[in-house]
Scaffold this motif. Structure first.
Motif, mmCIF file in Angstrom:
data_model
loop_
_atom_site.group_PDB
_atom_site.id
_atom_site.type_symbol
_atom_site.label_atom_id
_atom_site.label_comp_id
_atom_site.label_asym_id
_atom_site.label_seq_id
_atom_site.Cartn_x
_atom_site.Cartn_y
_atom_site.Cartn_z
ATOM 1 N N VAL A 3 0.838 -1.198 0.000
ATOM 2 C CA VAL A 3 0.000 0.000 0.000
ATOM 3 C C VAL A 3 0.872 1.246 0.000
ATOM 4 O O VAL A 3 0.627 2.204 -0.732
ATOM 5 C CB VAL A 3 -0.950 0.000 1.217
ATOM 6 C CG1 VAL A 3 -1.678 1.337 1.329
ATOM 7 C CG2 VAL A 3 -1.949 -1.134 1.103
ATOM 8 N N VAL A 7 0.949 4.504 -2.555
ATOM 9 C CA VAL A 7 0.594 5.854 -2.119
ATOM 10 C C VAL A 7 1.788 6.810 -2.125
ATOM 11 O O VAL A 7 1.684 7.948 -2.590
ATOM 12 C CB VAL A 7 -0.044 5.814 -0.715
ATOM 13 C CG1 VAL A 7 -0.287 7.222 -0.185
ATOM 14 C CG2 VAL A 7 -1.352 5.027 -0.765
ATOM 15 N N THR A 113 -6.789 6.906 -6.896
ATOM 16 C CA THR A 113 -7.824 5.870 -6.939
ATOM 17 C C THR A 113 -7.523 4.812 -7.990
ATOM 18 O O THR A 113 -7.761 3.615 -7.769
ATOM 19 C CB THR A 113 -9.209 6.485 -7.213
ATOM 20 O OG1 THR A 113 -9.160 7.259 -8.425
ATOM 21 C CG2 THR A 113 -9.652 7.370 -6.063
ATOM 22 N N ALA A 116 -4.619 2.671 -6.638
ATOM 23 C CA ALA A 116 -4.954 1.862 -5.462
ATOM 24 C C ALA A 116 -6.101 0.893 -5.702
ATOM 25 O O ALA A 116 -6.090 -0.228 -5.181
ATOM 26 C CB ALA A 116 -5.299 2.788 -4.296
ATOM 27 N N LEU A 117 -7.105 1.311 -6.491
ATOM 28 C CA LEU A 117 -8.323 0.511 -6.630
ATOM 29 C C LEU A 117 -8.592 0.043 -8.052
ATOM 30 O O LEU A 117 -9.543 -0.707 -8.270
ATOM 31 C CB LEU A 117 -9.530 1.319 -6.119
ATOM 32 C CG LEU A 117 -9.432 1.800 -4.664
ATOM 33 C CD1 LEU A 117 -10.644 2.652 -4.311
ATOM 34 C CD2 LEU A 117 -9.327 0.621 -3.705
ATOM 35 N N HIS A 259 -15.413 1.576 -0.893
ATOM 36 C CA HIS A 259 -13.985 1.865 -0.710
ATOM 37 C C HIS A 259 -13.582 3.131 -1.473
ATOM 38 O O HIS A 259 -12.858 3.980 -0.952
ATOM 39 C CB HIS A 259 -13.149 0.682 -1.196
ATOM 40 C CG HIS A 259 -13.426 -0.587 -0.464
ATOM 41 N ND1 HIS A 259 -13.099 -1.828 -0.962
ATOM 42 C CD2 HIS A 259 -14.011 -0.806 0.744
ATOM 43 C CE1 HIS A 259 -13.473 -2.756 -0.106
ATOM 44 N NE2 HIS A 259 -14.022 -2.156 0.936
ATOM 45 N N LEU A 263 -12.415 6.739 0.143
ATOM 46 C CA LEU A 263 -11.076 7.221 -0.220
ATOM 47 C C LEU A 263 -11.139 8.624 -0.800
ATOM 48 O O LEU A 263 -10.334 9.493 -0.450
ATOM 49 C CB LEU A 263 -10.437 6.259 -1.219
ATOM 50 C CG LEU A 263 -9.024 6.617 -1.713
ATOM 51 C CD1 LEU A 263 -8.047 6.717 -0.550
ATOM 52 C CD2 LEU A 263 -8.540 5.593 -2.735
ATOM 53 N N TRP A 305 -6.382 3.357 5.609
ATOM 54 C CA TRP A 305 -7.641 2.915 5.016
ATOM 55 C C TRP A 305 -7.407 1.831 3.958
ATOM 56 O O TRP A 305 -8.090 0.807 3.939
ATOM 57 C CB TRP A 305 -8.373 4.108 4.404
ATOM 58 C CG TRP A 305 -9.576 3.724 3.579
ATOM 59 C CD1 TRP A 305 -9.747 3.865 2.244
ATOM 60 C CD2 TRP A 305 -10.801 3.138 4.064
ATOM 61 N NE1 TRP A 305 -10.979 3.411 1.848
ATOM 62 C CE2 TRP A 305 -11.654 2.948 2.943
ATOM 63 C CE3 TRP A 305 -11.254 2.737 5.326
ATOM 64 C CZ2 TRP A 305 -12.917 2.394 3.047
ATOM 65 C CZ3 TRP A 305 -12.533 2.187 5.426
ATOM 66 C CH2 TRP A 305 -13.344 2.025 4.299
ATOM 67 N N LEU A 306 -6.430 2.052 3.074
ATOM 68 C CA LEU A 306 -6.153 1.074 2.028
ATOM 69 C C LEU A 306 -5.634 -0.235 2.617
ATOM 70 O O LEU A 306 -5.933 -1.322 2.101
ATOM 71 C CB LEU A 306 -5.144 1.657 1.031
ATOM 72 C CG LEU A 306 -5.669 2.823 0.178
ATOM 73 C CD1 LEU A 306 -4.550 3.367 -0.716
ATOM 74 C CD2 LEU A 306 -6.853 2.389 -0.680
ATOM 75 N N SER A 307 -4.875 -0.153 3.688
ATOM 76 C CA SER A 307 -4.399 -1.363 4.365
ATOM 77 C C SER A 307 -5.577 -2.105 4.998
ATOM 78 O O SER A 307 -5.632 -3.353 4.970
ATOM 79 C CB SER A 307 -3.356 -1.016 5.433
ATOM 80 O OG SER A 307 -2.238 -0.377 4.859
#
Length: 310
Positions: A3, A7, A113, A116-117, A259, A263, A305-307
């Motif tokens: 993560v 980031v 985003t 990460a997603l 999510h 975010l 949050w991502l973790s």
């Protein structure tokens, strides 16, 4: 660690811009000119391409619109009420409300985003950007104008807001993309390559621009720590928590959209809030500090949050 590897490079570009400005590697004109490139060329190209290549089903997501939009709107309204209760003027309270609710979806949202997603978050990020850049910004302008010039008629205020929005490339580009989509047209290959190249510059240039902005030294007296803390807490804690509650318990969004909505709500205050504050000469120093503090504090929150969501 994975993560952080996603980031930190994104925020590293912000740091590069910050260092370049503080060391005077890039002069004071760089912030303005690079920002103009992003706002007038690169980001509009990206927004047009996303909308023109999308499907209506991808763009019309009422649950996501409700979760993110109501979350931002409620934080704005709460901040406005709290500052008016503290006897702030309507103009000042409106600027502070924008500082607490204006997520940096345009500059940080798109690269973060997607990284990460996944690319599926491009359209939700576009929706969040339109809600922030168009709706929230317009409401703020209306309230500031009412607060500063109470004798001005409602028609004149509405006209000024509409002109401001009609001249905004971040509004014009997705609108033209929507026309393209509604007509059922397909982008010619040369146009697609052009937009892909120009839009590809949006994310890195936007992040460096944000760093340059944060590296500028703000003149004038320092704002009260309590005011900075209040707006920071509302932005980084209240807005994502409320958005999560709406997404999960009210609109019952699928996990990926929950999510993404949280975010995006967790992002720091965008530079647009400072630009409006500077334009009207209201709370510019406070807004600049809020942009800086929320940007710094958002890093561990976003990583956390991502973790958490895996």
């Amino acid at each position: 660690m994975s993560v952080a590897l996603i980031v930190l490079p994104i925020f590293g570009l912000i740091l590069a811009g910050f260092v370049a400005r503080r060391t005077d590697t890039l002069g004071p004109a760089a912030t303005r000119e690079l920002n103009r490139f992003v706002v007038n060329l690169a980001l509009p190209a990206l927004l047009f391409d996303i909308v023109a290549s999308a499907r209506w089903a991808d763009i019309w997501r009422p649950g996501f619109i409700g979760a993110f939009g109501i979350g931002a709107g409620a934080v704005f309204a709460l901040t406005l009420a709290l500052r008016l209760w503290k006897r702030r003027t309507l103009a000042d309270a409106s600027v502070e409300g924008l500082g607490a609710a204006y997520a940096n979806t345009a500059f940080i949202g798109f690269p973060l985003t997607v990284a990460a997603l996944g690319p599926g978050m491009l359209t939700p990020t576009l929706i969040a950007t339109l809600l922030t850049v168009c709706l929230l910004f317009a409401v703020s302008i209306v309230l500031i104008e009412i607060g500063l010039q109470e004798e001005r008629s409602g028609l004149k205020v509405a006209r000024k807001v509409l002109i401001a929005l009609a001249r905004n490339p971040l509004v014009i580009a997705p609108t033209l993309g929507a026309v393209f989509l509604a007509a059922g047209w397909t982008e010619p290959q040369p146009l697609h390559v052009f937009l892909d190249l120009l839009g590809g510059a949006a994310a890195p240039c936007a992040l460096v621009t944000l760093g340059l902005f944060l590296g500028e030294k703000v003149a004038g007296p320092r704002p009260a720590v309590g005011d900075i803390a209040l707006l920071t807490g509302l932005k980084l804690l209240a807005q994502p928590l409320l958005t999560w509650a709406l997404a999960v318990h009210v609109f019952r969004l699928p996990a990926p959209l929950v999510h993404g909505a949280v975010l995006l709500a967790m992002l720091p205050t965008g530079t647009g809030a400072f630009m409006l504050a500077q334009l009207y000469g209201r709370e510019a120093a406070l807004t600049a500090r809020v942009v800086l503090v929320t940007t710094l504090l958002s890093v561990p929150l976003i990583i956390g949050w991502l973790s958490w969501i895996g």
